[in-house]
Write a protein that holds these residues in place. Sequence first.
Motif, mmCIF file in Angstrom:
data_model
loop_
_atom_site.group_PDB
_atom_site.id
_atom_site.type_symbol
_atom_site.label_atom_id
_atom_site.label_comp_id
_atom_site.label_asym_id
_atom_site.label_seq_id
_atom_site.Cartn_x
_atom_site.Cartn_y
_atom_site.Cartn_z
ATOM 1 N N VAL A 47 0.925 -1.139 -0.175
ATOM 2 C CA VAL A 47 0.105 0.121 0.356
ATOM 3 C C VAL A 47 1.584 1.170 0.031
ATOM 4 O O VAL A 47 1.912 1.286 0.843
ATOM 5 C CB VAL A 47 -1.216 0.077 1.264
ATOM 6 N N GLN A 52 -3.141 6.096 -0.663
ATOM 7 C CA GLN A 52 -4.083 5.244 0.331
ATOM 8 C C GLN A 52 -4.806 4.414 -0.773
ATOM 9 O O GLN A 52 -5.681 4.118 -0.993
ATOM 10 C CB GLN A 52 -5.535 5.654 0.579
ATOM 11 N N ARG A 53 -3.631 3.348 -1.416
ATOM 12 C CA ARG A 53 -4.251 2.164 -2.105
ATOM 13 C C ARG A 53 -2.821 1.807 -2.475
ATOM 14 O O ARG A 53 -1.990 2.164 -2.170
ATOM 15 C CB ARG A 53 -4.464 3.387 -3.148
#
Length: 170
Positions: A47, A52-53
């Motif tokens: 991540v 935030q991915r």
Amino acid sequence: MEKKDRNLYRLDELSGYKVASNYSDVTGWKIVDADNRTIGKIDNLWVNKDMQRVVYLDVNVDKGLIEDSKNEVHDAIANDNGNEFVYKDGDSHIIIPIGSVSINKDTKIVMANNIGYNTFRKTSRYNRDHNFDRNYERKTLRSYYPESESRLESESDDDTFYNRREFDNH
């Protein structure tokens, strides 16, 4: 990665983080190449914390693929170009950009689109106990997508580096 510069984390390192409900948690699922040959199992998800991915799948490489690679090592060393094939014990993981796969929720199999077995066999591996750096990311992406060579060197910040189709998980 040095701690101060680190922005990629394994999902299991982040408390309070989990896979969004509209995405499958593929951890533990089998991953196959474009010809349905086993590459390994998804061990974790990498991540980018700031973005935030999920950007990479962390794959524990199948023993069969590692055995097939050993023949490559012997050939490379015999031809005096074996430096990139020198692995230490535990170097059994590779990363695959999330946008390079398709996910079959019914069969719980992840397929690497357009990446063949020989490419995976030759892709540089790393040890899960040690984090990788941007140089490893570039080297790995070059092995999967040789045509992206020129763009990889010039892109250093995360927003630019991860803003490419290989990381698009939609």
